[in-house]
Structure formats: structure tokens, C-alpha cells
Design a protein around this motif. Structure first.
Motif, PDB file in Angstrom:
ATOM      1  N   ALA A 208     138.539  25.862  16.353  1.00 11.41           N
ATOM      2  CA  ALA A 208     139.140  26.227  17.636  1.00 11.41           C
ATOM      3  C   ALA A 208     139.973  27.493  17.516  1.00 11.41           C
ATOM      4  O   ALA A 208     139.956  28.353  18.401  1.00 11.41           O
ATOM      5  CB  ALA A 208     139.998  25.080  18.153  1.00 11.41           C
ATOM      6  N   ALA A 209     140.712  27.628  16.407  1.00  7.05           N
ATOM      7  CA  ALA A 209     141.546  28.819  16.218  1.00  7.05           C
ATOM      8  C   ALA A 209     140.678  30.068  16.091  1.00  7.05           C
ATOM      9  O   ALA A 209     140.972  31.108  16.695  1.00  7.05           O
ATOM     10  CB  ALA A 209     142.424  28.654  14.981  1.00  7.05           C
ATOM     11  N   SER A 212     139.299  31.003  19.441  1.00  6.27           N
ATOM     12  CA  SER A 212     140.318  31.617  20.282  1.00  6.27           C
ATOM     13  C   SER A 212     140.535  33.071  19.908  1.00  6.27           C
ATOM     14  O   SER A 212     140.673  33.938  20.782  1.00  6.27           O
ATOM     15  CB  SER A 212     141.631  30.840  20.149  1.00  6.27           C
ATOM     16  OG  SER A 212     142.653  31.474  20.878  1.00  6.27           O
ATOM     17  N   ALA A 215     137.679  35.092  21.206  1.00  2.00           N
ATOM     18  CA  ALA A 215     137.639  35.206  22.664  1.00  2.00           C
ATOM     19  C   ALA A 215     138.791  36.036  23.222  1.00  2.00           C
ATOM     20  O   ALA A 215     138.618  36.777  24.188  1.00  2.00           O
ATOM     21  CB  ALA A 215     137.658  33.810  23.284  1.00  2.00           C
ATOM     22  N   HIS A 216     139.958  35.931  22.608  1.00  2.00           N
ATOM     23  CA  HIS A 216     141.154  36.525  23.206  1.00  2.00           C
ATOM     24  C   HIS A 216     141.823  37.586  22.343  1.00  2.00           C
ATOM     25  O   HIS A 216     142.838  38.152  22.750  1.00  2.00           O
ATOM     26  CB  HIS A 216     142.182  35.421  23.514  1.00  2.00           C
ATOM     27  CG  HIS A 216     141.632  34.324  24.359  1.00  2.00           C
ATOM     28  ND1 HIS A 216     141.241  34.511  25.674  1.00  2.00           N
ATOM     29  CD2 HIS A 216     141.388  33.014  24.068  1.00  2.00           C
ATOM     30  CE1 HIS A 216     140.791  33.361  26.160  1.00  2.00           C
ATOM     31  NE2 HIS A 216     140.869  32.443  25.211  1.00  2.00           N
TER      32      HIS A 216
END
Length: 242
Positions: A208-209, A212, A215-216
Motif C-alpha cells: 500500500a505504501a 501510494s 500514485a501521489h
């Protein structure tokens, strides 16, 4: 280098330049010798530096070089002094800053740039040893950046050690990843990419990290993130003293 050998390093780094007492004059200077060693270390790493190679770069025999520099330990000390940027170059920029946090940030980023320019400095600037005027000047300016913080001398020294340790840690990671502008985070993500594609379900938090970050953004901010958090902590101590 044994403690009993430090006297020679002190004389080389801090004493007046002295011509060798005997032997032919070949136009060598301590600065030129150091620059030859730096060039070799930049190309081959610190382990590639030898008195023989430096002598060859300068067009003299190894014995002629020994008339100026007693051995490799002293040579490396001269190289560190030559490779470190002149800390006086920080004075104008730090003087323009309003507070200790901004001044120490300028110092930390400049130190990181020095390690990035000459990665072998990370290896050459550890352990008990004699430091030259430039390296001592870096320490002086870090402590001066914290002037007025109401910290004790020991606390200010510890704060500088904490900041420099973070800078060194990020520089070491970047060096281990092969350097370049991508930074250690990008290298780690690349190394993990295939593993996470195959086994990511077993490491949901890491997956998940990484998703992220992809994506960001926010990748390769470890130097700045760490500096800001360290400054936050020091700031709490400073405010408590005030």
C-alpha cells in the motif's frame, strides 16, 4: 592511524607548508598531491588510492612522494581537506536566514552535496582522527547556526551529531544504490518491484505504501523529511528552554 602518528597529520594539515629537507625539487605541493589523490578516489574509490598511484599521476617516484607525505593515512587526511567544500561559502547564505532551523538546514544540505560529490568522504571521515581546518570549520558553522537556542554546549554538539548522522545515512544509502539523481527511495522501489508483484499479498502495508508513492509522489524525500522531523524535536527542546 595510531595516535602516535597524529603529530605528522597535525603538521601537514595545520602547519606551514615546508619543502622537503633533501632530494630534488620537482614542483610538488601538498595541495597538488591531495588533488591527485582526490581524482583517483573519485574514479576508483578510497580503496583504489595508493602512494604508488598518486606518485604516478604526479610523474614522480614513490620515494619522492614520501618526502612530502609520510604515508597513506596522512595522504587521505590531506585529500579530505581538499575535497570538502570551503565552509566559508556557507556564510552568506546562512546569514540571510532568520532562525537556527533554516541555518542548520542550509548546512545539512551543503554537507549532503559534499558527500554526493565525493562519496568516498563517507568512508574517510569516520573514527578518531585529526581533522583539518575545513572540517573543523564545518563543525564551527553548525554550532554557530544554533547560537541563541539556549542549549548547552553538549546539547548543541549532540544536535549537530544527530543532523550529520541523518545526512550521512541518506548519503550512504544513495551511494549503495549506485548514486545518481534518482535517490535511494527510487532504487529501493525498483529493487522491490518484482518481489512485490509476486509476493505483495504477504506484505500489505508495504504494498500500500509503494502504491501510494507511485500514485501521489513523495518519493526520495527522506533527506528533507528526516531533517524536518529532527528540527521539530530540537525545536521542542529549544522552546522548553525559553
Amino acid at each position: 592511524m595510531a595516535d602516535e602518528d597524529w603529530g605528522a597529520v597535525v603538521r601537514l594539515l595545520w602547519g606551514p607548508a615546508v619543502e622537503p629537507a633533501r632530494g630534488p625539487k620537482r614542483g610538488l605541493t601538498l595541495g597538488g598531491i591531495a588533488e591527485a589523490g582526490v581524482a583517483i578516489a573519485d574514479a576508483q574509490g578510497l580503496g583504489g588510492v595508493s602512494m604508488q598511484l598518486v606518485a604516478g599521476e604526479l610523474g614522480v617516484t614513490k620515494m619522492a612522494l614520501y618526502r612530502y607525505v609520510p604515508g597513506k593515512g596522512e595522504l587521505v587526511a590531506l585529500m579530505v581537506e581538499a575535497a570538502l567544500p570551503d565552509p566559508a561559502g556557507l556564510d552568506a547564505e546562512t546569514a540571510a536566514q532568520d532562525g537556527w532551523r533554516e541555518r542548520l538546514g542550509v548546512w545539512a544540505r551543503a554537507l549532503f552535496a559534499g558527500f554526493r560529490a565525493h562519496p568516498w568522504l563517507l568512508e574517510a571521515t569516520v573514527g578518531a582522527r585529526v581533522m583539518g581546518p575545513r572540517e573543523v570549520g564545518w563543525m564551527e558553522r553548525a554550532l554557530a547556526a544554533m547560537d541563541g537556542c539556549a542549549l548547552s554546549g553538549a546539547e548543541a554538539m549532540d544536535a549537530v551529531v544527530l543532523v550529520s548522522g541523518h545526512v550521512r545515512g541518506i548519503a550512504e544509502q544513495e551511494r549503495a544504490m549506485g548514486g545518481g539523481s534518482a535517490g535511494p527511495d527510487a532504487g529501493l522501489a525498483k529493487a522491490l518491484d518484482e518481489v512485490m508483484r509476486e509476493h505483495g499479498e504477504g506484505y500489505p502495508a508495504l504494498t500500500a505504501a509503494l502504491a501510494s508513492v507511485a500514485a501521489h509522489g513523495g518519493q526520495d524525500q527522506a533527506l528533507e523529511f528526516g531533517l524536518e522531523r529532527i528540527f521539530d524535536g530540537i525545536g521542542l527542546l529549544v522552546e522548553g528552554r525559553r
